[in-house]
Design an enzyme around this catalytic site. Structure first.
Site, PDB file in Angstrom:
ATOM      1  CE  LYS A 100      -6.297   4.512  -2.276  1.00  0.00           C
ATOM      2  NZ  LYS A 100      -5.762   4.299  -0.890  1.00  0.00           N
ATOM      3  CG  ASP A 129      -4.079   9.476   1.745  1.00  0.00           C
ATOM      4  OD1 ASP A 129      -3.306   8.854   0.996  1.00  0.00           O
ATOM      5  OD2 ASP A 129      -4.522   8.991   2.807  1.00  0.00           O
ATOM      6  CB  SER A 130       0.374  10.115  -1.863  1.00  0.00           C
ATOM      7  OG  SER A 130      -0.390  10.072  -3.062  1.00  0.00           O
ATOM      8  CD  GLU A 160      -4.639   3.993   4.336  1.00  0.00           C
ATOM      9  OE1 GLU A 160      -4.384   3.634   5.510  1.00  0.00           O
ATOM     10  OE2 GLU A 160      -3.919   4.786   3.688  1.00  0.00           O
ATOM     11  CG  ASP A 204      -6.646   7.829  -1.062  1.00  0.00           C
ATOM     12  OD1 ASP A 204      -7.237   6.737  -1.138  1.00  0.00           O
ATOM     13  OD2 ASP A 204      -5.409   7.940  -1.161  1.00  0.00           O
ATOM     14  CD  GLU A 261       1.342   1.549  -0.066  1.00  0.00           C
ATOM     15  OE1 GLU A 261       2.345   2.294   0.042  1.00  0.00           O
ATOM     16  OE2 GLU A 261       0.165   1.959   0.036  1.00  0.00           O
TER      17      GLU A 261
END
Length: 287
Positions: A120, A51-52, A122, A90, A189
């Protein structure tokens, strides 16, 4: 057999990644477009459609504004450009935090519409139950602990985590919760080396570090950071190229050639085979 099925059979699998725990380090990078995915595919075990993309490609200030449609669009592009790597997409902010049925529907949509092999998520405490719900229903999930970019509004910015004992214990608890929920790998991270070492030793699935030292089972970077596209980058990034300088130089030379009419030249110009330049046009009778 569908195109997605035949492609998936030749790719690195979720099981392959899980079995790499404690073995040769996993090589991972982010990918958002088909051409870049094609260039990186031969060298990477995992291509993460992160999502970056919201910050790197769309110029957003954080990942919070990224939508499910954006992730699917870029996931489709990466799948078209790659053949070998495991592709993980993501799940964006807000797509997995609600009812488990909604999280499942969103994840299924990502996998079905992109053909990717995994998602993915979080690992905030509120989504651990949803991760288990997804895994139990056949959705492979990669977790993410430590600095969680989607929590930037709560955390007050992008800062390294786990420097104090309370945060260290919290991140270790997040890891255990993610593993119990069934993740096949875990991105770690922005944590200190000591915590990354302890977490990797305790974690039964591969850890993939980003700003988490060489103690992890693999490494990932945002590709555009690694290639030097931006003027500045996080301290944990090693630049392997100067994409910013190369692009700026190429555009400058192009602009000069256009302004002085050196481009296009003879080799970049089409010529008619019916008449020579300057000869009068020949009327072609109707019918």
């Amino acid at each position: 057999m569908s195109a997605h099925a035949s492609t998936a059979e030749s790719r690195i699998s979720v099981r392959d990644i899980r079995l790499r725990k404690g073995q040769d380090p996993l090589v991972c990078l982010t990918a958002y477009t088909a051409p870049m995915a094609g260039l990186m595919d031969p060298y990477c075990d995992i291509l993460l459609v992160g999502d970056s993309v919201g910050m790197v490609v769309h110029g957003l200030p954080s990942t919070v504004g990224v939508t499910l449609d954006m992730m699917i669009l870029h996931g489709q592009a990466v799948m078209r450009g790659s053949r070998r790597a495991l592709v993980v997409v993501d799940m964006p902010f807000g797509s997995c935090e609600g009812a488990p049925e909604v999280a499942f529907a969103n994840a299924v949509r990502v996998l079905q519409e992109t053909g990717a092999q995994a998602v993915k998520i979080e690992c905030a405490p509120a989504v651990i139950g949803n991760i288990r719900y997804l895994v139990d229903r056949g959705v492979p999930v990669m977790g993410h602990v430590g600095l969680r970019p989607q929590a930037v509004l709560v955390e007050g910015g992008f800062r390294a985590r786990g420097r104090e004992a309370e945060e260290q214990n919290q991140i270790l608890a997040e890891m255990r919760g993610a593993v119990d929920a069934g993740v096949f790998a875990l991105v770690v991270e922005g944590v200190a080396e000591s915590l990354a070492t302890e977490l990797t030793a305790q974690c039964p699935v591969p850890t993939i570090g980003i700003g988490a030292s060489a103690a992890c089972d693999g490494q990932i970077l945002v590709t555009e950071d690694m290639l030097g596209l931006f003027e500045s980058s996080p301290r944990f990034v090693r630049r392997y190229g100067d994409l910013r300088g190369l692009v700026a130089s190429a555009v400058e030379r192009y602009a000069k050639d256009v302004s002085t009419r050196r481009f296009p030249g003879h080799g970049e110009t089409y010529f008619s085979t019916r008449r020579k330049a300057g000869a009068p046009l020949v009327d072609i009778p109707a019918g």
